[in-house]
Design a protein around this motif. Structure first.
Motif, PDB file in Angstrom:
ATOM      1  N   ALA A 120       0.791  -1.211  -0.010  1.00 53.13           N
ATOM      2  CA  ALA A 120      -0.275  -0.163  -0.173  1.00 53.13           C
ATOM      3  C   ALA A 120       0.989   1.400  -0.133  1.00 53.13           C
ATOM      4  O   ALA A 120       1.986   1.466   0.315  1.00 53.13           O
ATOM      5  CB  ALA A 120      -0.665  -0.398   1.740  1.00 53.13           C
ATOM      6  N   GLY A 121       0.073   2.534   0.116  1.00 50.10           N
ATOM      7  CA  GLY A 121       1.064   3.558  -0.048  1.00 50.10           C
ATOM      8  C   GLY A 121       2.309   3.846   1.175  1.00 50.10           C
ATOM      9  O   GLY A 121       0.862   3.386   2.427  1.00 50.10           O
ATOM     10  N   LYS A 176       0.849  -5.498   3.380  1.00 51.15           N
ATOM     11  CA  LYS A 176      -0.879  -6.009   3.287  1.00 51.15           C
ATOM     12  C   LYS A 176      -0.876  -7.433   2.824  1.00 51.15           C
ATOM     13  O   LYS A 176      -0.599  -7.201   2.028  1.00 51.15           O
ATOM     14  CB  LYS A 176      -1.478  -4.808   3.989  1.00 51.15           C
ATOM     15  N   GLN A 220      -9.969  -5.835   8.000  1.00 46.39           N
ATOM     16  CA  GLN A 220     -11.226  -5.894   7.356  1.00 46.39           C
ATOM     17  C   GLN A 220     -12.355  -6.389   6.719  1.00 46.39           C
ATOM     18  O   GLN A 220     -11.663  -7.634   6.712  1.00 46.39           O
ATOM     19  CB  GLN A 220     -10.978  -4.719   6.040  1.00 46.39           C
ATOM     20  N   ARG A 267      -8.395  -0.407  -2.980  1.00 52.59           N
ATOM     21  CA  ARG A 267      -8.077   0.046  -4.281  1.00 52.59           C
ATOM     22  C   ARG A 267      -6.712   1.004  -3.141  1.00 52.59           C
ATOM     23  O   ARG A 267      -6.146   1.623  -4.234  1.00 52.59           O
ATOM     24  CB  ARG A 267      -9.448   1.446  -4.092  1.00 52.59           C
ATOM     25  N   THR A 268      -6.282   0.980  -2.123  1.00 56.99           N
ATOM     26  CA  THR A 268      -5.757   1.739  -1.805  1.00 56.99           C
ATOM     27  C   THR A 268      -4.122   0.966  -2.219  1.00 56.99           C
ATOM     28  O   THR A 268      -3.493   1.666  -2.338  1.00 56.99           O
ATOM     29  CB  THR A 268      -4.978   0.960  -0.097  1.00 56.99           C
ATOM     30  N   LEU A 269      -4.211  -0.224  -2.855  1.00 55.16           N
ATOM     31  CA  LEU A 269      -2.824  -0.844  -3.549  1.00 55.16           C
ATOM     32  C   LEU A 269      -2.976  -0.562  -4.987  1.00 55.16           C
ATOM     33  O   LEU A 269      -1.842  -0.526  -5.247  1.00 55.16           O
ATOM     34  CB  LEU A 269      -2.894  -1.931  -3.307  1.00 55.16           C
ATOM     35  N   TYR A 283      -2.866   2.054  -8.060  1.00 56.20           N
ATOM     36  CA  TYR A 283      -1.324   3.225  -8.524  1.00 56.20           C
ATOM     37  C   TYR A 283      -1.056   3.352 -10.277  1.00 56.20           C
ATOM     38  O   TYR A 283      -1.841   2.126 -10.615  1.00 56.20           O
ATOM     39  CB  TYR A 283      -0.309   3.725  -8.553  1.00 56.20           C
TER      40      TYR A 283
END
Length: 391
Positions: free
Chosen positions: A300-301, A306, A374, A384-386, A388
Motif C-alpha cells: 500500500a501507500g 498488507k 477489514q 483500492r489502496t494498492l 496506482y
C-alpha cells in the motif's frame, strides 16, 4: 488416512446423515452385487461374524460408519457388533473457548453405539471379542499391538487411487494438482506406516472423473459415499479374510512403475498463498476451489505491506476484459521469495470487478476480496489502496 485442513471446522452439512442413509441402501451397497466374488475368495474359510471397532472423526468417516451400521441391521451374521472410537473435540475460536464437535461422535450417539473417546491407544486394549478394526479419516496411527489383537487386523478407506496420493490430504492434492480422475481404495492397515497396506479393492480404471465445476465439498461427499459402498461390498465378499489379494491397478496401469509417486501431505496456510511473482489463473482457481480463499501480500501507500485475501474469482477471456469502461492500473505485490513485483490490473468501477493478467496472458476476474483487518468487499473497494496509475 485423511486429515482436515487446519482451522477448518468439520461440521457436517444439514441433512448429511439422511443422504448417507439413502446412499447406503442404493445399488452400490445392494447385496446382489458381488464384484469381489472370485474363486479365490469363495474358497476362503467360513469367517466369523464381525465385531468391529470403527475409528473415525469427520463427515467423510461418517459415511462409512453409517454404511456399517446399516449392514449391521441388515445382516447381523456379517456385522454382529459395532463400537466407535473417536478423539476428543478440540478447542477453537477466539481464546479457544469453544469446543468443536466431532461429527463421528454425534452420529454414533444418534445410532446408539458404544463410544470410546481417547487421544491415544497407549495403555488401552480392544473391547472384548473385537476381531476387526476399521479406521477412516481417523488421524491416529493404529499400532501393531492393536492390529495383532484383532483376528482380521484392520481396514482403511482412503480417498485416492493408491499408491498415488498417500497421505492425510489426498482430495486436496488431487484438486490442487489438476488431476482429471480420482477414486477410493480399500486397504489393510499396515502395522508400520500410513497408507502402505495391501489394496483389497479400488475404484475401477480410469477412476472417478473430477468435473471442473464440481465443488470441493461435493467431490469429498461423492468419494465418502463411494468409499462406504466399497467397504461394505468388500466385507460381504470377504476381502478382509487372509490371504489378502492385491487389487490395486494404478501403479501398473495408471501411474506406471517408473512414475514418481505423489504424496499428499497435510495442507497448511502456505498452500493458500498466491506467489505474485509467478502465478497462473488455473492454479489460483484450484486453490480457491479447495480452500475458499487465497492470499498474497500487497504493498500500500508508504510501502506498508498488507495481507490480501481473494475470495471469489473466475477465469475470463480477453474480449471480456477489453470491453469499454475498464481502465488500467498497476498494483505492487510481494512474491513468495520476498521480492516486489508489479501486477497489471484492469478495473470496472461500475461492477467493482478487478481483472488480473497472469504471465501466460490469461485473465482472471476477481469479484470479492478482503484486506487485512477489514471485512469482505467487492474487489475494487477492498484493494483500492494498492492501486496506482500506469505510466
Amino acid at each position: 488416512m485423511l486429515n482436515l485442513t487446519p482451522g477448518v471446522r468439520c461440521a457436517a452439512p444439514p441433512g448429511l446423515w439422511q443422504r448417507l442413509a439413502r446412499a447406503c441402501t442404493s445399488p452400490p451397497c445392494s447385496p446382489r452385487r458381488r464384484p469381489f466374488a472370485t474363486s479365490a475368495i469363495l474358497s476362503k474359510a467360513q469367517p466369523e461374524a464381525l465385531r468391529i471397532l470403527f475409528c473415525g472423526s469427520d463427515a467423510f468417516s461418517c459415511a462409512s460408519l453409517q454404511a456399517l451400521h446399516a449392514e449391521h441391521r441388515r445382516d447381523a451374521a456379517l456385522v454382529e457388533r459395532l463400537e466407535v472410537m473417536v478423539q476428543p473435540g478440540k478447542r477453537m475460536g477466539r481464546g479457544f473457548k469453544n469446543m468443536a464437535q466431532v461429527p463421528c461422535k454425534e452420529l454414533a450417539q444418534e445410532l446408539g453405539l458404544t463410544i470410546h473417546e481417547r487421544t491415544t491407544f497407549r495403555d488401552w486394549t480392544l473391547p472384548q471379542g473385537t476381531n476387526l478394526v476399521v479406521a477412516v479419516s481417523f488421524g491416529l496411527f493404529v499400532p501393531p499391538r492393536i492390529l495383532a489383537s484383532a483376528k482380521y487386523g484392520g481396514l482403511n478407506v482412503h480417498p485416492s487411487l493408491l499408491p498415488h496420493l498417500r497421505g492425510p490430504a489426498p482430495i486436496h492434492h488431487a484438486c490442487l494438482r489438476g488431476d482429471q480422475h480420482t477414486g477410493v481404495s480399500l486397504q489393510t492397515l499396515d502395522p508400520h506406516a500410513f497408507d502402505h497396506g495391501t489394496v483389497l479393492a479400488q475404484t475401477p480404471t480410469p477412476g472417478l472423473p473430477i468435473p471442473p465445476d464440481q465443488s470441493f465439498a461435493d467431490l469429498k461427499h461423492a468419494l465418502a459415499v463411494r468409499g462406504a459402498a466399497l467397504l461394505v461390498e468388500g466385507l460381504r465378499a470377504g476381502v478382509h479374510i487372509p490371504p489378502h489379494t492385491d487389487a490395486g491397478w494404478w501403479a501398473a496401469a495408471g501411474g506406471g512403475p517408473r512414475t514418481p509417486l505423489a504424496h499428499a501431505p497435510k495442507t497448511t496456510k502456505a498452500d493458500m498463498q498466491l506467489d505474485a511473482a509467478a502465478w497462473a489463473v488455473d492454479d489460483v482457481l484450484r486453490r480457491l476451489r479447495v480452500f475458499g480463499s487465497v492470499w498474497m501480500r500487497g504493498v500500500a501507500g508508504g510501502g506498508k505491506v498488507k495481507r490480501v485475501l481473494l475470495t471469489r474469482a473466475v477465469a475470463v477471456g480477453p474480449d471480456t476484459v477489453a470491453l469499454q469502461g475498464r481502465w488500467t492500473c498497476l498494483m505492487r505485490a510481494v512474491g513468495a521469495q520476498g521480492a516486489e513485483t508489479e501486477l497489471r490490473v484492469r478495473i470496472d468501477a461500475a461492477s467493482g470487478v478487478c481483472y488480473f493478467e497472469d504471465g501466460a496472458g490469461r485473465w482472471m476476474a476477481v469479484e470479492r476480496a478482503k484486506m487485512e483487518g477489514q471485512g469482505e468487499k467487492v474487489a475494487v473497494a477492498a484493494l483500492r489502496t494498492l492501486f496506482y496509475d500506469a505510466v
